[in-house]
Design an enzyme around this catalytic site. Structure first.
Site, PDB file in Angstrom:
ATOM      1  N   TRP A 234       0.991  -1.245  -0.028  1.00 45.12           N
ATOM      2  CA  TRP A 234      -0.244   0.026  -0.019  1.00 45.12           C
ATOM      3  C   TRP A 234       1.256   1.410   0.149  1.00 45.12           C
ATOM      4  CZ3 TRP A 234      -2.116   2.866   4.583  1.00 45.12           C
ATOM      5  CH2 TRP A 234      -3.022   3.745   4.600  1.00 45.12           C
TER       6      TRP A 234
ATOM      7  N   LYS B 231     -13.274  -1.197   6.444  1.00 41.10           N
ATOM      8  CA  LYS B 231     -13.733  -2.006   5.330  1.00 41.10           C
ATOM      9  C   LYS B 231     -15.062  -2.941   6.023  1.00 41.10           C
ATOM     10  CE  LYS B 231     -10.440  -0.299   3.847  1.00 41.10           C
ATOM     11  NZ  LYS B 231      -9.653   0.726   2.816  1.00 41.10           N
TER      12      LYS B 231
ATOM     13  N   ASP C   5      -0.350  -5.758   9.372  1.00 41.00           N
ATOM     14  CA  ASP C   5      -1.432  -4.823   8.785  1.00 41.00           C
ATOM     15  C   ASP C   5      -2.473  -5.442   8.361  1.00 41.00           C
ATOM     16  OD1 ASP C   5      -3.065  -2.641   7.703  1.00 41.00           O
ATOM     17  OD2 ASP C   5      -1.493  -2.065   6.328  1.00 41.00           O
TER      18      ASP C   5
HETATM   19  C1  LMR Z   1      -6.990   1.847  -0.472  1.00 41.77           C
HETATM   20  O1  LMR Z   1      -5.861   1.161  -0.637  1.00 41.77           O
HETATM   21  O2  LMR Z   1      -7.645   2.117  -1.634  1.00 41.77           O
HETATM   22  C2  LMR Z   1      -7.733   2.073   0.580  1.00 41.77           C
HETATM   23  O3  LMR Z   1      -6.760   1.425   1.841  1.00 41.77           O
HETATM   24  C3  LMR Z   1      -7.899   3.432   0.901  1.00 41.77           C
HETATM   25  C4  LMR Z   1      -6.750   4.214   1.159  1.00 41.77           C
HETATM   26  O4  LMR Z   1      -6.817   5.108   2.214  1.00 41.77           O
HETATM   27  O5  LMR Z   1      -5.743   4.253   0.399  1.00 41.77           O
END
Ligand code: LMR
Length: 401
Positions: free
Chosen positions: A130, A245, A210
């Protein structure tokens, strides 16, 4: 004073929300930010959440501060949800919960705690991960490194991952995704979790897990497999959990930082430091989301209704994965994108290139992250033929007009 300040592009994921909103294409499709959508493209409030809110509105008597650790009724509901109702870790008093503003807030607390209390330890994240992991950890002043996660053929590169983790200097922090890996959707099997555990133990690493999508992969308990294994087998684990979520309460910013320590005394020491970093960041977390979650999880009937609705959401997403691959069959592309049917959770690393993603957005109004990550929940039976055709076009397959 402000003259030298440069304008920077906004966050790539959040920027898609605005760009999508401004697109006038009537056939536009949002496969960007990770929020659940129903078959009409809406992100509804879950029924159990609405019911809990109705009760809260009626019964709420104060809006006073809830303290740096947040509401006890929230923490003592989240711990068994994450670690298991019968967890020996809970039995031994080795785990603590600190409520945070979303999973992101929990990550930032963890990052500040590591920077302050465990100085000199670097952090290792999967490549890819992420994107905000990079921002959060470097903002806290921690040096960040990557271990491989997918190979050139867009498959989980488990051997590469394990070999790289084996080389991490002793005492560093390794970030793992509990389930529904963001952005790839490739999760570890039980055997693979076990193998990672051995290496983490051998290298004396601190795992930071996470856990943002509990319940979206295979089930609430199934998705917690790695978390529970690590918490039970290792002395020290940090877990960042999110209710965004699985309760659909994205804008209520409800998450939790969990510390698992060797014993109750060390847990209390770590917990006391968590309160300090929370205080320095925002003082107290917001109350509404945690009140909703506490209300639901402490009421067996409401909890059962919530689980049922979450199951419906998960089944819908998993069904759409198969439907997507099927929709590509007429174009001879089902094999190429078969990975989407195998991945788990909200996201798929499709293998679409940044150029193809740009074309999908510009020519078809289909929005996804440039890495090729698609939010599978944005598919619907209605839009899949359109998406499949667009993907065929950007792959150079001729299609009938
Ligand atoms: C995502 O990866 O789309 C979600 O976790 C929202 C975000 O805050 O990026």
């Amino acid at each position: 004073m402000f003259e030298p300040v440069e304008r920077v592009p906004g966050d790539a994921i959040l920027g898609l929300i605005e760009a999508f909103k401004n697109d006038t294409n009537p056939q536009k499709v949002d496969l960007g930010v990770g929020v659940y959508r129903d078959d009409k493209g809406n992100t509804p409030v879950m029924r159990a959440v609405k019911e809990a809110e109705t009760r809260l509105l009626k019964n709420e008597t104060t809006k006073t501060y809830i303290g740096s650790h947040g509401a006890p009724a929230y923490g003592n509901a989240i711990l068994p949800l994450v670690l298991g109702a019968e967890s020996p870790v809970l039995e031994a008093g080795r785990a603590s919960a600190t409520q945070s503003p979303g999973g992101t807030g929990a990550l930032r607390l963890a990052a500040d705690f590591i920077a302050k209390q465990l100085p000199g330890r670097d952090i290792w994240v999967s490549d890819p991960t992420w994107p905000n992991h990079h921002g959060i950890f470097t903002a806290a002043g921690i040096e960040l490194h990557k271990y491989p996660y997918v190979d050139a053929d867009n498959r989980l590169d488990f051997d590469g991952m394990l070999a790289a983790i084996r080389q991490i200097p002793e005492g560093d922090v390794v970030v793992l995704h509990a389930c529904c890996h963001n952005p790839t959707g490739f999760d570890l099997s039980a055997e693979q979790w076990q193998a990672v555990l051995e290496v983490v133990r051998e290298r004396k690493l601190l795992p930071l897990i996470d856990f943002a999508y509990q319940g979206f992969g295979q089930g609430l308990d199934e998705d917690a497999h790695g978390v529970r294994l690590f918490a039970e087998q290792l002395d020290e684990v940090i877990i960042t959990s999110s209710c965004s979520k699985n309760f659909g309460i994205y804008n209520e910013r409800t998450g939790c930082l969990i510390a698992v320590a060797k014993n109750a005394e060390q847990m209390e020491n770590v917990r006391s430091q968590f309160a300090i970093v929370a205080r320095e960041n925002y003082s107290n977390p917001p109350a509404h989301g945690s009140s909703i979650v506490g209300e639901i999880l402490h009421d067996p009937e409401l909890a059962a209704a919530w689980r049922e609705e979450l199951t419906e959401m998960r089944d819908r997403v998993n069904g759409l994965r198969q439907a997507f691959v099927k929709a590509l069959e007429p174009y001879g592309l089902a094999d190429k994108y078969a990975c989407v049917g195998e991945q788990r959770g909200m996201f798929s690393y499709t293998g679409l290139t940044p150029d193809q993603v740009d074309r999908l957005r510009e020519e078809f109004g289909i929005y996804m992250v440039r890495s090729g990550r698609a939010n599978v929940a944005g598919f619907s039976q209605e839009n899949l033929p359109y998406i499949a055709k667009a993907i065929a076009v950007v792959n150079g397959v001729s299609v009938d007009d």
